[in-house]
Enzyme design. Structure first.
Site, PDB file in Angstrom:
ATOM      1  N   LYS A 178       0.803  -1.194   0.009  1.00  0.00           N
ATOM      2  CA  LYS A 178       0.108   0.075  -0.027  1.00  0.00           C
ATOM      3  C   LYS A 178       0.800   1.227  -0.128  1.00  0.00           C
ATOM      4  O   LYS A 178       0.552   1.983  -0.697  1.00  0.00           O
ATOM      5  CB  LYS A 178      -1.048   0.001   1.123  1.00  0.00           C
ATOM      6  CG  LYS A 178      -1.917  -1.137   1.277  1.00  0.00           C
ATOM      7  CD  LYS A 178      -2.977  -1.145   2.465  1.00  0.00           C
ATOM      8  CE  LYS A 178      -2.184  -1.257   3.763  1.00  0.00           C
ATOM      9  NZ  LYS A 178      -1.816  -2.649   3.767  1.00  0.00           N
ATOM     10  N   THR A 179       1.727   1.335   1.048  1.00  0.00           N
ATOM     11  CA  THR A 179       2.660   2.453   1.014  1.00  0.00           C
ATOM     12  C   THR A 179       3.573   2.649  -0.403  1.00  0.00           C
ATOM     13  O   THR A 179       3.573   3.911  -0.971  1.00  0.00           O
ATOM     14  CB  THR A 179       3.761   2.259   2.218  1.00  0.00           C
ATOM     15  OG1 THR A 179       2.896   1.879   3.115  1.00  0.00           O
ATOM     16  CG2 THR A 179       4.553   3.655   2.293  1.00  0.00           C
ATOM     17  N   ASP A 214      -1.589   6.918   6.308  1.00  0.00           N
ATOM     18  CA  ASP A 214      -1.683   5.447   6.540  1.00  0.00           C
ATOM     19  C   ASP A 214      -2.561   5.006   7.699  1.00  0.00           C
ATOM     20  O   ASP A 214      -2.750   5.729   8.502  1.00  0.00           O
ATOM     21  CB  ASP A 214      -0.120   4.770   6.980  1.00  0.00           C
ATOM     22  CG  ASP A 214       0.043   3.374   6.785  1.00  0.00           C
ATOM     23  OD1 ASP A 214      -0.916   2.721   6.312  1.00  0.00           O
ATOM     24  OD2 ASP A 214       1.041   3.064   6.985  1.00  0.00           O
ATOM     25  N   THR A 265      -6.184  -1.359   6.837  1.00  0.00           N
ATOM     26  CA  THR A 265      -6.324  -2.830   6.798  1.00  0.00           C
ATOM     27  C   THR A 265      -7.767  -3.167   7.248  1.00  0.00           C
ATOM     28  O   THR A 265      -7.948  -4.377   7.479  1.00  0.00           O
ATOM     29  CB  THR A 265      -5.265  -3.570   7.888  1.00  0.00           C
ATOM     30  OG1 THR A 265      -5.440  -2.650   9.145  1.00  0.00           O
ATOM     31  CG2 THR A 265      -3.968  -3.110   7.906  1.00  0.00           C
ATOM     32  N   ARG A 307       6.410  -7.921   1.901  1.00  0.00           N
ATOM     33  CA  ARG A 307       7.563  -7.692   2.951  1.00  0.00           C
ATOM     34  C   ARG A 307       8.053  -8.811   3.570  1.00  0.00           C
ATOM     35  O   ARG A 307       9.315  -8.835   3.975  1.00  0.00           O
ATOM     36  CB  ARG A 307       6.566  -6.977   3.924  1.00  0.00           C
ATOM     37  CG  ARG A 307       7.809  -6.268   5.191  1.00  0.00           C
ATOM     38  CD  ARG A 307       6.831  -5.737   6.253  1.00  0.00           C
ATOM     39  NE  ARG A 307       6.667  -4.334   5.601  1.00  0.00           N
ATOM     40  CZ  ARG A 307       5.675  -3.471   5.852  1.00  0.00           C
ATOM     41  NH1 ARG A 307       4.772  -4.206   6.399  1.00  0.00           N
ATOM     42  NH2 ARG A 307       5.530  -2.421   5.393  1.00  0.00           N
TER      43      ARG A 307
END
Ligand code: ADP
Length: 334
Positions: A64-65, A109, A158, A217
């Site tokens: 997302k980032t 975020d 989320t 990640r």
């Protein structure tokens, strides 16, 4: 040591940055999402206006980032980064908003964690490009409307369901990120290996991909541990057995499940004889907040067929029993 966790780890502060792709082309996988986003950005560029606000929803570590930064890059505009928990008062948000330049991207975020008052201020700003600034205190206080330049909010969450609908309605485009299939993680690991200068033999990326919990990640983190192994053992290139040896040292689960996943499966199977068990009971058993169990842990377990959600609660599948090395209980209903 919680290796297979999607949360960023404190001792690797710059690591997410060095492996972040900067253009949409470098963003691996999620082909539909990329095509949608490309069209959305192309249209905005052609019309020469900042694009509509974008909401990115999905579990941690799925990009997302990274996507938010890519959007700003592709548009050639600066990006300001903040988060729901970092904004404690509506005033904090008002001062960020009133300092934005025209066309700038504001990345928020964990946007579902914004305080109520900030949320309300935000959706007015997103809709009308205006904030009401309070001047003075007490009964004499007045609010002065301040016009803002056009900007683009990119929200990441989320928990999309926790966003109030007026706020959700302000986003012109919502993207749902899903766990990555093994082939995509394989490509991602190969790309990252190139960046880190790790030589992988055939099949090595795959061995990491299957243990990455569908999460970029985690894939990048496993690759770093494999790199450590290669450095210590003076390997020129890493073969699949090296990967297995390196990762078994860190007790990485062969299916990529992490400590919490295993705790949840253990609780359902051993304490509740396979279920059904309610979310709150289950979360209390494993000592986690139900939000974490529901949004971080369950989506993957359900997708991989370890757990099913039923109206009566969570039920472990045969796959879950055998993953724990157990034989499923007899189905007494038959
Ligand atoms: P999120 O914001 O969803 O928690 P991030 O965007 O921070 O996740 O991604 C975590 C790490 O994984 C970063 O290093 C990022 O570069 C990498 N990553 C995530 N998705 C992709 C992708 N599709 N292609 C390449 N790298 C990715």
């Amino acid at each position: 040591l919680r290796m297979v966790s999607a949360a960023p780890v404190g001792n690797e502060p710059v690591s997410d940055e060095e492996l972040r792709p900067h253009a949409l082309d470098g963003f691996i996988g999620q082909p539909l999402l990329k095509a949608q986003l490309q069209l959305f950005l192309d249209a905005a560029r052609k019309r020469d206006v900042p694009p509509d606000h974008i909401l990115l929803a999905g579990p941690p570590g799925l990009g997302k980032t990274t996507l938010a930064m890519i959007v700003a890059n592709e548009l050639g505009v600066p990006i300001r980064v903040t988060s729901g928990p970092a904004i404690q008062h509506a005033g904090d948000l008002a001062s960020i908003l009133s300092s934005l330049d025209s066309g700038e991207v504001l990345f928020i975020d964990e946007i579902h964690r914004l305080p109520r008052a900030a949320e309300e201020l935000l959706y007015i700003a997103m809709e009308d490009f205006r904030v009401d600034v309070m001047v003075g205190k007490g009964p004499g206080a007045t609010s002065i409307p301040l016009t803002l330049p056009r900007f683009t909010v990119i929200g990441a969450t989320t928990r999309e369901g926790m966003l109030p609908s007026p706020l959700r309605a302000r986003f012109g485009f919502t993207a749902h990120l899903d766990f990555y299939p093994h082939e995509e993680l394989e490509k991602l690991i190969e790309r990252s290996a190139g960046v880190l200068g790790v030589r992988l033999e055939n099949g090595s990326a795959y061995e990491m991909a299957v243990r990455s919990r569908g999460t970029p990640r985690i894939a990048n983190r496993l690759l770093r541990r494999v790199r450590d192994w290669a450095i210590v053992h003076d390997l020129d290139a890493v073969n699949p057995d090296d990967v297995k040896d390196a990762l078994s040292l860190y007790q990485i689960d062969a299916e990529g499940l992490d400590r919490l996943d295993i705790a949840v499966l253990n609780a359902v199977v051993r304490q509740f004889n396979g279920g059904p068990v309610g979310l709150n009971t289950l979360s209390a058993m494993v000592g986690e907040e139900s939000e974490t169990v529901e949004t971080v842990c369950e989506p993957y377990l359900v997708r991989e067929g370890f757990l099913v959600r039923t109206p009566k609660g969570r039920v472990a599948t045969e796959k879950a029993w055998s993953h724990l090395g157990l034989v499923p209980k007899e189905d007494v209903s038959k």
